[in-house]
Design an enzyme around this catalytic site. Structure first.
Site, PDB file in Angstrom:
ATOM      1  N   GLY A 197      -9.521  -3.727   3.126  1.00 50.09           N
ATOM      2  CA  GLY A 197      -8.528  -3.603   4.200  1.00 50.09           C
ATOM      3  C   GLY A 197      -8.660  -2.273   4.920  1.00 50.09           C
TER       4      GLY A 197
ATOM      5  N   THR B  36       0.850  -1.186   0.000  1.00 49.51           N
ATOM      6  CA  THR B  36       0.000   0.000   0.000  1.00 49.51           C
ATOM      7  C   THR B  36       0.885   1.235   0.000  1.00 49.51           C
ATOM      8  OG1 THR B  36      -1.711  -1.112   1.237  1.00 49.51           O
ATOM      9  CG2 THR B  36      -1.666   1.273   1.416  1.00 49.51           C
TER      10      THR B  36
HETATM   11  N1  ASP Z   1      -2.889  -2.466   4.245  1.00 46.92           N
HETATM   12  C1  ASP Z   1      -3.268  -3.080   3.006  1.00 46.92           C
HETATM   13  C2  ASP Z   1      -4.534  -3.834   3.187  1.00 46.92           C
HETATM   14  O1  ASP Z   1      -4.711  -4.466   4.210  1.00 46.92           O
HETATM   15  C3  ASP Z   1      -2.285  -4.018   2.431  1.00 46.92           C
HETATM   16  C4  ASP Z   1      -0.915  -3.487   2.140  1.00 46.92           C
HETATM   17  O2  ASP Z   1      -0.395  -2.624   2.828  1.00 46.92           O
HETATM   18  O3  ASP Z   1      -0.318  -3.978   1.176  1.00 46.92           O
HETATM   19  O4  ASP Z   1      -5.317  -3.858   2.268  1.00 46.92           O
END
Ligand code: ASP
Length: 318
Positions: A207, A177
């Site tokens: 998420g 992310t």
């Molecule tokens: N935080 C993101 C999610 O849970 C995933 C990520 O950081 O790649 O969708």
């Protein structure tokens, strides 16, 4: 006048110079965050955001994004959006053009994006499709054969995908992310987050990135914060909000981030994987923490010609 600054999570360096260019020209933190994230969403080498993002268990790219403005705590987000390559812009449009709402998901978000005139694109690149195909170890026949998505083969396929998701956890390698936090010369603070989420996720899974208080929170009185990594942990710990609460209580940004991660680490989680967080204050102080040593975040001030990489504090398991 405030000295502008922009910070971001791993791989935000693809967009931070564009964001800083907006800030240097006297532009708003909101425009800077969007400009930076648009480039990250277009970065085909990044498989955790925008076009080229890794798909869900069914091979569909579903994107989540959010934006929050510190002075008003206005928030806009979209989740599980398919076919629109710039979810950060759609999230901004939700905030600005549909202020009676804060979060649109799936079909409704896609309808709104279409009404706003955003253009669609194929988000699943050949490289991402191949990664999905290889990871799920399915044959073309099991996906395209006579038991297609609507039939019993689909259910078996999704059960197999779920088993695989369990086997894959905790997720190895970097979580992808992108967080971008910007402070403009008028002193406005904005946090933006964009993601394709957990690879091979259950369709419809959202998420922390689209959830205010979890993956994104911004309050001009105290600061802004954003998270990457295991979103379900961040949702359960209200990660970004806790970081901002710690800033309000007087913690410096790095300590506030580390305190949140230490709290999240106490939650039972079979699928435990790394969580990371970043914070930026209205007076331009910043810091980050991660569950893994050697993690960094990216920074640019108006004086910087290039992105600088600063260490995050490593927070080990309790
Ligand atoms: N935080 C993101 C999610 O849970 C995933 C990520 O950081 O790649 O969708």
């Amino acid at each position: 006048m405030t000295d502008p600054v922009i910070i971001g999570s791993e791989r935000s360096e693809a967009g931070l110079p564009a964001g800083m260019a907006v800030l240097r020209a006297g532009g708003s933190a909101l425009d800077a965050v969007e400009a930076a994230l648009l480039l990250c969403e277009d970065n085909l080498a990044d498989h955790y955001v925008g076009t080229g993002g890794l798909p869900n268990a069914r091979g569909e790219v579903e994107l989540d994004a959010s934006v929050m403005v510190g002075s008003t705590r206005a928030f806009g987000a979209v989740a599980a959006v398919r076919g629109y390559p710039h979810p950060i812009s759609v999230a901004r449009a939700v905030m600005e053009r549909l202020p009676q709402h804060a979060l649109l998901v799936g079909e409704g978000a896609e309808l709104f994006a279409a009404e706003c005139g955003f253009t669609t694109a194929e988000l699943l690149t050949e490289e991402a499709r191949k990664a999905w195909h290889d990871a799920l170890s399915v044959t073309e026949e099991s996906v395209e054969g006579e038991n297609t998505r609507a039939g019993s083969g689909d259910i078996a396929y999704r059960l197999a995908a779920l088993e695989l998701v369990k086997r894959l956890a905790p997720h190895e390698g970097p979580w992808g992310t992108i967080n971008v936090l910007a402070l403009d010369e008028r002193g406005e603070l904005v946090v933006g987050v964009s993601t394709s989420g957990y690879p091979w996720k259950y369709p419809g899974r959202v998420g922390d990135s689209a959830i205010a208080g979890a993956g994104n929170y911004c309050d001009l009185r105290h600061g802004g914060a954003a998270c990457t990594g295991r979103g379900e942990l961040s949702i359960r710990a209200t990660g970004a909000r806790v970081v901002v609460d710690r800033l309000a209580a007087g913690d410096d940004p790095e300590t506030a981030c580390a305190a949140m991660l230490a709290d999240a680490a106490t939650l039972p989680d079979t699928f435990r994987a790394e969580l990371r967080t970043l914070a930026l204050t209205p007076d331009g102080r910043h810091g980050g923490a991660a569950g893994q040593a050697g993690s960094t975040y990216s920074v640019m001030t108006a004086a910087d010609q290039e992105v600088r990489f600063l260490p995050r504090r490593a927070v080990g398991p309790a």
